[in-house]
Design a protein around this motif. Structure first.
Motif, PDB file in Angstrom:
ATOM      1  N   THR A 127      -0.803   6.642 -12.310  1.00  0.00           N
ATOM      2  CA  THR A 127       0.147   5.759 -13.256  1.00  0.00           C
ATOM      3  C   THR A 127      -0.150   4.140 -12.597  1.00  0.00           C
ATOM      4  OG1 THR A 127       1.695   7.687 -13.086  1.00  0.00           O
ATOM      5  CG2 THR A 127       2.717   5.305 -13.621  1.00  0.00           C
ATOM      6  N   PHE A 128      -0.266   3.995 -11.209  1.00  0.00           N
ATOM      7  CA  PHE A 128      -0.370   2.688 -10.816  1.00  0.00           C
ATOM      8  C   PHE A 128      -1.733   2.267 -10.428  1.00  0.00           C
ATOM      9  CE2 PHE A 128       3.758   4.573  -9.561  1.00  0.00           C
ATOM     10  CZ  PHE A 128       4.537   3.702 -10.544  1.00  0.00           C
ATOM     11  N   GLY A 129      -2.807   3.050 -11.213  1.00  0.00           N
ATOM     12  CA  GLY A 129      -4.146   2.675 -10.685  1.00  0.00           C
ATOM     13  C   GLY A 129      -4.701   3.452  -9.641  1.00  0.00           C
ATOM     14  N   GLY A 130      -4.162   4.178  -9.007  1.00  0.00           N
ATOM     15  CA  GLY A 130      -4.599   4.988  -7.637  1.00  0.00           C
ATOM     16  C   GLY A 130      -5.151   6.180  -7.891  1.00  0.00           C
ATOM     17  N   GLY A 131      -5.281   6.917  -6.797  1.00  0.00           N
ATOM     18  CA  GLY A 131      -6.030   8.428  -6.847  1.00  0.00           C
ATOM     19  C   GLY A 131      -5.987   9.079  -5.685  1.00  0.00           C
ATOM     20  N   GLY A 132      -6.553  10.188  -5.530  1.00  0.00           N
ATOM     21  CA  GLY A 132      -6.282  11.050  -4.351  1.00  0.00           C
ATOM     22  C   GLY A 132      -6.542  12.618  -4.557  1.00  0.00           C
ATOM     23  N   HIS A 133      -5.889  13.004  -3.758  1.00  0.00           N
ATOM     24  CA  HIS A 133      -5.993  14.860  -3.644  1.00  0.00           C
ATOM     25  C   HIS A 133      -4.765  15.402  -4.213  1.00  0.00           C
ATOM     26  CE1 HIS A 133      -9.750  14.515  -1.353  1.00  0.00           C
ATOM     27  NE2 HIS A 133      -9.349  13.733  -0.820  1.00  0.00           N
ATOM     28  N   ARG A 134      -4.396  16.486  -4.574  1.00  0.00           N
ATOM     29  CA  ARG A 134      -3.330  17.038  -5.198  1.00  0.00           C
ATOM     30  C   ARG A 134      -2.239  16.731  -4.281  1.00  0.00           C
ATOM     31  NH1 ARG A 134      -1.262  20.572  -8.375  1.00  0.00           N
ATOM     32  NH2 ARG A 134       0.140  22.425  -7.818  1.00  0.00           N
ATOM     33  N   PHE A 135      -2.256  16.760  -2.886  1.00  0.00           N
ATOM     34  CA  PHE A 135      -1.057  16.748  -1.903  1.00  0.00           C
ATOM     35  C   PHE A 135      -1.119  15.587  -1.156  1.00  0.00           C
ATOM     36  CE2 PHE A 135      -1.396  21.515  -2.191  1.00  0.00           C
ATOM     37  CZ  PHE A 135      -0.256  21.582  -3.379  1.00  0.00           C
ATOM     38  N   ALA A 136      -1.898  14.725  -1.475  1.00  0.00           N
ATOM     39  CA  ALA A 136      -2.226  13.245  -0.618  1.00  0.00           C
ATOM     40  C   ALA A 136      -2.981  12.521  -1.718  1.00  0.00           C
ATOM     41  CB  ALA A 136      -2.967  13.440   0.744  1.00  0.00           C
ATOM     42  N   LYS A 174       0.978  -1.135   0.138  1.00  0.00           N
ATOM     43  CA  LYS A 174       0.154   0.112  -0.131  1.00  0.00           C
ATOM     44  C   LYS A 174       0.919   1.216   0.053  1.00  0.00           C
ATOM     45  CE  LYS A 174      -3.343   2.574   2.539  1.00  0.00           C
ATOM     46  NZ  LYS A 174      -3.968   2.854   3.943  1.00  0.00           N
ATOM     47  N   VAL A 175       0.837   2.130  -1.004  1.00  0.00           N
ATOM     48  CA  VAL A 175       1.527   3.343  -1.196  1.00  0.00           C
ATOM     49  C   VAL A 175       0.821   4.425  -0.824  1.00  0.00           C
ATOM     50  CG1 VAL A 175       3.139   4.351  -2.875  1.00  0.00           C
ATOM     51  CG2 VAL A 175       2.688   2.081  -3.017  1.00  0.00           C
ATOM     52  N   SER A 176       1.510   5.201   0.037  1.00  0.00           N
ATOM     53  CA  SER A 176       0.816   6.717   0.488  1.00  0.00           C
ATOM     54  C   SER A 176       1.719   7.626  -0.188  1.00  0.00           C
ATOM     55  CB  SER A 176       0.627   6.895   1.916  1.00  0.00           C
ATOM     56  OG  SER A 176      -0.015   6.162   2.670  1.00  0.00           O
ATOM     57  N   LEU A 177       1.412   8.770  -0.836  1.00  0.00           N
ATOM     58  CA  LEU A 177       2.187   9.733  -1.353  1.00  0.00           C
ATOM     59  C   LEU A 177       1.637  11.132  -0.746  1.00  0.00           C
ATOM     60  CD1 LEU A 177       1.645   8.793  -5.101  1.00  0.00           C
ATOM     61  CD2 LEU A 177       3.694   8.837  -3.983  1.00  0.00           C
ATOM     62  N   ARG A 178       2.657  11.801  -0.160  1.00  0.00           N
ATOM     63  CA  ARG A 178       2.297  13.035   0.399  1.00  0.00           C
ATOM     64  C   ARG A 178       3.048  13.815  -0.299  1.00  0.00           C
ATOM     65  NH1 ARG A 178      -1.013  10.345   1.618  1.00  0.00           N
ATOM     66  NH2 ARG A 178      -1.989  10.029   3.673  1.00  0.00           N
ATOM     67  N   THR A 179       2.985  15.045  -1.105  1.00  0.00           N
ATOM     68  CA  THR A 179       3.670  15.989  -1.540  1.00  0.00           C
ATOM     69  C   THR A 179       3.496  17.427  -1.355  1.00  0.00           C
ATOM     70  OG1 THR A 179       1.870  16.227  -3.449  1.00  0.00           O
ATOM     71  CG2 THR A 179       3.482  14.308  -3.878  1.00  0.00           C
ATOM     72  N   ALA A 180       4.245  18.368  -1.866  1.00  0.00           N
ATOM     73  CA  ALA A 180       3.933  19.718  -1.767  1.00  0.00           C
ATOM     74  C   ALA A 180       4.334  20.399  -2.971  1.00  0.00           C
ATOM     75  CB  ALA A 180       5.302  20.041  -0.436  1.00  0.00           C
ATOM     76  N   PRO A 215       5.888  21.920  -5.935  1.00  0.00           N
ATOM     77  CA  PRO A 215       5.205  21.907  -7.408  1.00  0.00           C
ATOM     78  C   PRO A 215       4.453  20.526  -7.526  1.00  0.00           C
ATOM     79  CG  PRO A 215       7.348  21.985  -8.053  1.00  0.00           C
ATOM     80  CD  PRO A 215       7.572  21.830  -6.658  1.00  0.00           C
ATOM     81  N   VAL A 216       4.744  19.526  -6.746  1.00  0.00           N
ATOM     82  CA  VAL A 216       4.411  18.158  -7.015  1.00  0.00           C
ATOM     83  C   VAL A 216       2.968  17.744  -6.727  1.00  0.00           C
ATOM     84  CG1 VAL A 216       5.136  15.812  -6.956  1.00  0.00           C
ATOM     85  CG2 VAL A 216       7.020  17.488  -6.831  1.00  0.00           C
ATOM     86  N   ASP A 217       2.317  17.267  -7.755  1.00  0.00           N
ATOM     87  CA  ASP A 217       0.912  16.826  -7.759  1.00  0.00           C
ATOM     88  C   ASP A 217       0.911  15.621  -7.583  1.00  0.00           C
ATOM     89  OD1 ASP A 217      -1.904  16.176  -8.392  1.00  0.00           O
ATOM     90  OD2 ASP A 217      -2.023  17.756  -9.767  1.00  0.00           O
ATOM     91  N   ALA A 218       0.268  14.853  -6.439  1.00  0.00           N
ATOM     92  CA  ALA A 218       0.400  13.587  -6.198  1.00  0.00           C
ATOM     93  C   ALA A 218      -0.422  12.855  -7.185  1.00  0.00           C
ATOM     94  CB  ALA A 218       0.067  13.410  -4.672  1.00  0.00           C
ATOM     95  N   VAL A 219      -1.428  13.292  -7.741  1.00  0.00           N
ATOM     96  CA  VAL A 219      -2.593  12.342  -8.512  1.00  0.00           C
ATOM     97  C   VAL A 219      -1.887  11.718  -9.606  1.00  0.00           C
ATOM     98  CG1 VAL A 219      -4.541  12.575  -9.751  1.00  0.00           C
ATOM     99  CG2 VAL A 219      -4.469  13.836  -7.424  1.00  0.00           C
ATOM    100  N   PRO A 220      -1.163  12.294 -10.482  1.00  0.00           N
ATOM    101  CA  PRO A 220      -0.619  11.742 -11.754  1.00  0.00           C
ATOM    102  C   PRO A 220       0.327  10.545 -11.168  1.00  0.00           C
ATOM    103  CG  PRO A 220      -0.315  14.082 -11.915  1.00  0.00           C
ATOM    104  CD  PRO A 220      -0.892  13.683 -10.481  1.00  0.00           C
ATOM    105  N   ILE A 221       0.982  10.707 -10.543  1.00  0.00           N
ATOM    106  CA  ILE A 221       1.805   9.428  -9.781  1.00  0.00           C
ATOM    107  C   ILE A 221       1.112   8.473  -9.311  1.00  0.00           C
ATOM    108  CG2 ILE A 221       3.728   8.830  -8.299  1.00  0.00           C
ATOM    109  CD1 ILE A 221       4.440  11.921  -7.875  1.00  0.00           C
ATOM    110  N   ALA A 222      -0.037   8.535  -8.326  1.00  0.00           N
ATOM    111  CA  ALA A 222      -0.862   7.557  -8.147  1.00  0.00           C
ATOM    112  C   ALA A 222      -1.462   6.844  -9.330  1.00  0.00           C
ATOM    113  CB  ALA A 222      -1.794   7.954  -7.152  1.00  0.00           C
TER     114      ALA A 222
END
Ligand SMILES: [Mn+2]
Length: 317
Positions: A281-290, A264-270, A272-279
């Motif tokens: 890529t692997f079939g996930g999703g979420g909000h801009r910074f989480a 289970k991968v959690s992405l937390r960004t600030a 200028p990085v948008d976390a959504v496109p990264i998630a």
């Protein structure tokens, strides 16, 4: 389904008796604070009121209900608080279908299920419940103030999130005037960790890895480590924030092994990085910074794939 206002909600609750208040599953301080305050207000009007949640109340929130004498009866009316979707009621979803009133602050993502919904953009559902209790003509006692303050502090990350407005502080100030134990509540919720959390966090800090000139931090939590520290779901929840807290890190990645070879991968960004496109890529999703996703493979494989995606997001080659 119809839209309601604070005054309509207050009118319904003043007229009703035998009210059941429902919180969402995996309950947090906002859904529990809203429920405790509302039940307390209804009891103080001489009505019968009770509370239910599909999941157990975390120990740190026991104080919200300790002094409430909850009745047992067949409910005549059902109200939900802080519930954006009836599926979030978990095993109590069938009761959600009978709800007559939904009070919620997930403006924009609330999926209507109750006969009447009062949904507004607010930093916390407890902000709305504060106004509701005032409109019901009920005095805000120190105990009600504690419950409402708990929800507001919880959903604003102790008044740190961008959702905080002057109105948030004004309502919090009023609750302090009514006797809310702000310092005690904030210390318990934000400044206290279990020993298990400390064991887990020290392992996290020891194993933290940095990439791309320190802009990306990666934390790996193998199943063996989770078992060794005895960490529960609620202990693990806070850990995903740690990688992003390091100065200079704009992309924090936490990998948590769930089953053999499943992470289970959690992405937390600030910026200028948008976390959504990264998630995504692997079939996930979420909000801009989480955001989050699930990957399969060995730890090394999973890490390599994530680092490639993070490197791309950071513009590193
Ligand atoms: Mn909330």
């Amino acid at each position: 389904m119809r839209e309601g206002t604070v005054n309509e909600a207050a009118k319904m609750l003043r007229e009703w008796d035998d009210v059941l208040v429902l919180s969402h599953r995996s309950p947090d301080g906002d859904t529990l604070g809203s429920a405790a305050a509302l039940v307390d207000a209804l009891l103080s009007m001489g009505k019968r009121a009770m509370f239910r949640c599909a999941d157990p109340i975390p120990e740190k929130f026991f104080y919200l209900f300790r002094e409430l004498r909850l009745d047992a009866f067949v409910p005549a009316h059902i109200v939900t608080v802080d519930v954006a979707d009836k599926a979030l009621l978990g095993s109590l979803e069938p009761l959600g279908e009978q709800a007559e009133l939904a009070i919620d602050h997930h403006f924009g993502s609330h999926r209507p299920f109750a006969a009447c919904r009062w949904v507004e953009e607010a930093a916390a559902c407890c902000m709305m419940v504060t106004r509701l209790i005032e409109a019901m003509g009920v005095e805000i006692t120190p105990r009600i103030a504690d419950a409402l303050y708990t929800g507001i502090a919880t959903d604003t990350g102790c008044f740190k999130y961008p959702s905080v407005t002057p109105e948030t502080h004004r309502i919090a100030a009023m609750l302090l005037e009514r006797g809310a134990h702000a310092s005690k509540i904030n210390t318990a919720l934000f400044d206290t960790k279990t020993r298990t959390q400390i064991r887990l966090e020290s392992a996290v800090y020891r194993g933290m890895e940095f990439y791309f000139d320190g802009k990306c931090a990666v934390v790996s939590l193998p199943g063996s480590l989770i078992a060794e520290t005895g960490a529960t779901e609620s202990d693990l929840d806070g850990v995903s924030a740690l990688a992003r807290q390091v100065e200079g890190v704009v992309c924090g990645v936490t990998l948590r092994e769930r089953g053999a070879g499943e992470y289970k991968v959690s992405l937390r960004t600030a910026e200028p990085v948008d976390a959504v496109p990264i998630a995504r890529t692997f079939g996930g999703g979420g909000h801009r910074f989480a955001a989050g996703c699930t990957l399969h493979g060995t730890l090394e494989e999973v890490k390599a794939r994530l680092l490639a995606a993070c490197g791309e997001a950071l513009g590193a080659r």
